[in-house]
Design an enzyme around this catalytic site. Structure first.
Site, PDB file in Angstrom:
ATOM      1  N   GLN A 181      37.440  41.786  33.567  1.00 17.93           N
ATOM      2  CA  GLN A 181      37.204  41.352  34.949  1.00 17.93           C
ATOM      3  C   GLN A 181      38.046  42.243  35.861  1.00 17.93           C
ATOM      4  OE1 GLN A 181      35.316  37.992  36.055  1.00 17.93           O
ATOM      5  NE2 GLN A 181      34.360  39.397  34.613  1.00 17.93           N
ATOM      6  N   GLU A 213      37.377  27.097  29.841  1.00 14.98           N
ATOM      7  CA  GLU A 213      36.853  28.423  30.169  1.00 14.98           C
ATOM      8  C   GLU A 213      36.866  29.302  28.916  1.00 14.98           C
ATOM      9  OE1 GLU A 213      37.705  29.217  34.793  1.00 14.98           O
ATOM     10  OE2 GLU A 213      39.457  29.562  33.557  1.00 14.98           O
ATOM     11  N   ASP A 251      40.409  38.468  32.920  1.00 13.07           N
ATOM     12  CA  ASP A 251      40.006  38.315  31.507  1.00 13.07           C
ATOM     13  C   ASP A 251      39.480  39.584  30.826  1.00 13.07           C
ATOM     14  OD1 ASP A 251      40.058  35.869  32.766  1.00 13.07           O
ATOM     15  OD2 ASP A 251      38.027  35.322  32.270  1.00 13.07           O
TER      16      ASP A 251
HETATM   17  C1  FRU Z   1      38.944  32.789  33.549  1.00 14.94           C
HETATM   18  C2  FRU Z   1      37.876  32.875  34.626  1.00 14.94           C
HETATM   19  C3  FRU Z   1      36.504  32.734  33.991  1.00 14.94           C
HETATM   20  C4  FRU Z   1      35.621  33.419  34.973  1.00 14.94           C
HETATM   21  C5  FRU Z   1      36.499  34.566  35.434  1.00 14.94           C
HETATM   22  C6  FRU Z   1      36.281  34.991  36.844  1.00 14.94           C
HETATM   23  O1  FRU Z   1      40.134  33.410  33.877  1.00 14.94           O
HETATM   24  O2  FRU Z   1      38.097  31.891  35.600  1.00 14.94           O
HETATM   25  O3  FRU Z   1      36.124  31.399  33.715  1.00 14.94           O
HETATM   26  O4  FRU Z   1      34.432  33.857  34.407  1.00 14.94           O
HETATM   27  O5  FRU Z   1      37.837  34.147  35.258  1.00 14.94           O
HETATM   28  O6  FRU Z   1      36.981  36.147  37.145  1.00 14.94           O
END
Ligand code: FRU
Length: 506
Positions: A58, A223, A42
């Site tokens: 991420q 999410e 993300d």
């Molecule tokens: C969405 C997710 C989020 C989480 C992150 C972890 O793709 O699952 O909900 O914070 O990725 O990497």
């Protein structure tokens, strides 16, 4: 355990060590953000701070697979040119030891705050054995971040029909005298919902309400929520997991879309209309928006999908973000258009006008694997017509964008695109004055198609051979290519003076 700073230095060195090797891969993207090496998912903390766009993501810097999450970081002055920066957050504390999960950013008192989810596994089962909390980190220069001593700032889920462990991805904004925060969540019996909080200092938070909840085929978990005002509407963007396919819709593992309505800031409830997708292609998840100094609402998403095969992993990287897209509303529907600033990357224009054709046609100079293409076609009496891109006849490779007049459907077919997953996605689109307008961005291993001025968008990763750069037009009866314009796209990544990794200037 190593400190945040030590972990960041070590991770930056790891990325630095292999990035030159990674750069050689012909699927590397020239004008989309991807990690310099290893994994991204993300986009996080998308914000406009001191005249620059900051985009975090991420990041697992140690392998091209998901792992304990760091926050990667890049910035841009103009949404077109980007600069990679040192990693911003590492999973260094007891409360975020298994990952600094997704979150957002906000400026307060001249400082940039990151609000994110600290994740900790409490057992073997990744679905049930976890503890999630909400945390803050702060920076005075937009480059190095300190986790605050009050962390975590939210420790337990509120009372009520709220799952105790799955709550994450805080999106924070300011409205009137308060800061607000919306979190992804689910009910105890697995229905997606979002939680709304309020604070006057970002540190102590009061739960207001479940702002919206999914009924019916609306997923088991929502999410990455985002909430903002656009014209006279409150928009909630979220990414529901586990929506089942319905007709041509919802064929990806997870979805991302929006609902429009009115948020009552006192009760904390969003009165809203139906769910609509933000993208009808294959690879679009966890979008996040920010507002800039021009008042533009800009959205960027992860250009991938969970659990899909990612052929670039063999070359020690994985994942990318979409282009920045500007959101506007038209007749109660979201329109997404590529940020106009991207024009700065154009070079070597080739264009044609008023070309009658049937069967198949190639135009000199209309080709490429790193291009922007704008096409307007008059359908005349044709019942099907379209474009083949990334064509390599020797290898029998092509990616098809086909319009079916009767069905009023645009098809994106990647069954013969090269390596990686295939499939077809469909978007309902009507001709206007019997014309179809497509705005297509191709970048080595991605395609984004904006149809009819951004009314519908289709995004996908494709992995063709290096030589696949052909484009041809096709039609079952005569059509007119009213106009076609093509630009090569420049490299968007610049090495900047702030690219100071692990204490060394590189
Ligand atoms: C969405 C997710 C989020 C989480 C992150 C972890 O793709 O699952 O909900 O914070 O990725 O990497």
């Amino acid at each position: 355990m190593l400190s945040n700073k030590q972990q960041i230095e070590e991770a930056n060195r790891e990325v630095e060590k292999i990035k030159k090797e990674v750069e050689k891969n012909h699927w590397r993207l020239a004008y989309h953000l991807a990690p310099q090496a290893n994994w991204m998912n993300d986009p996080n903390g998308f914000s406009f701070y001191k005249g620059e766009y900051h985009l975090f993501y991420q990041h697992h810097p140690y392998s091209p697979e998901w792992g304990p999450m760091f926050w990667g970081h890049a910035k841009s002055r103009d949404l077109a040119h980007w600069e990679h920066l040192p990693i911003a957050l590492a999973p260094s504390e007891d409360y975020d030891v298994d990952g600094c999960f997704s979150g957002s950013a906000i400026e307060k008192d001249g400082k940039l705050y990151l609000m994110y989810t600290g994740n900790k596994w409490t057992g073997e089962n990744r679905d049930t054995d976890l503890k999630q909390v909400q945390c803050l980190a702060v920076s005075e220069d937009g480059l190095t971040f300190e986790k605050i001593k009050e962390n975590p700032v939210m420790t337990e889920t509120p009372e009520g029909d709220i799952h105790p462990y799955h709550w994450r991805d805080p999106k924070v904004w300011q409205e009137g005298d308060y800061y607000y925060c919306i979190l992804g969540s689910k009910t105890k019996d697995e229905k997606g919902q979002v939680l709304l909080y309020r604070s006057n200092d970002l540190i102590s938070w009061e739960f207001l309400n479940v702002a919206a909840k999914g009924e019916g085929n609306f997923g088991f978990m929502w999410e990455c929520p985002d909430l903002f005002r656009l014209d006279d509407q409150d928009v909630l963007i979220m990414s529901p997991q586990g929506v089942h396919p319905e007709g041509d819709l919802y064929h990806n593992l997870h979805q991302s879309g929006y609902i429009l309505g009115t948020l009552n800031y006192e009760t904390g409830v969003l009165d809203h209309g139906p769910f609509e997708l933000l993208d009808y292609g294959f690879d679009f998840y966890a979008p996040q928006t920010t507002i800039d100094d021009k008042g533009q609402r800009v959205m960027i998403a992860w250009m991938a999908m969970w659990e899909n095969e990612m052929p670039e992993q063999e070359f020690r990287w994985a994942g990318a973000t979409t282009l920045p897209r500007i959101l506007t509303l038209n007749n109660g529907k979201m329109v997404s258009e590529p940020a106009p600033e991207l024009k700065a990357l154009r070079q070597n224009e080739v264009s044609f006008e008023n070309i009658k054709m049937d069967k198949e046609l190639q135009l000199t100079g209309i080709e490429g694997e790193c291009i922007e293409l704008r096409v307007t076609i008059d359908a005349k009496e044709a019942s099907t017509f379209g474009l083949k891109v990334r064509v390599n006849e020797e290898e029998n490779e092509e990616t098809l964008l086909t319009y079916q007049v009767e069905e009023e459907t645009l098809l994106f077919d990647r069954n013969r695109s090269g390596k990686g997953p295939g499939g077809v996605r469909k978007a309902a689109i009507s001709l206007r004055d019997n014309r179809l307008q497509l705005h297509v961005f191709i970048d080595h291993s991605s395609i984004e198609v904006f149809a009819q001025g951004g009314e519908k968008v289709m995004t996908g990763r494709i992995y063709p051979s290096e030589k696949a750069n052909g484009i041809s037009f096709f039609a079952d009866q005569e059509i007119v290519i009213v106009s076609v314009e093509k630009w090569e796209m420049k490299q968007a990544f610049v090495e900047g003076p702030t690219n100071n990794v692990g204490g060394m200037n590189v």
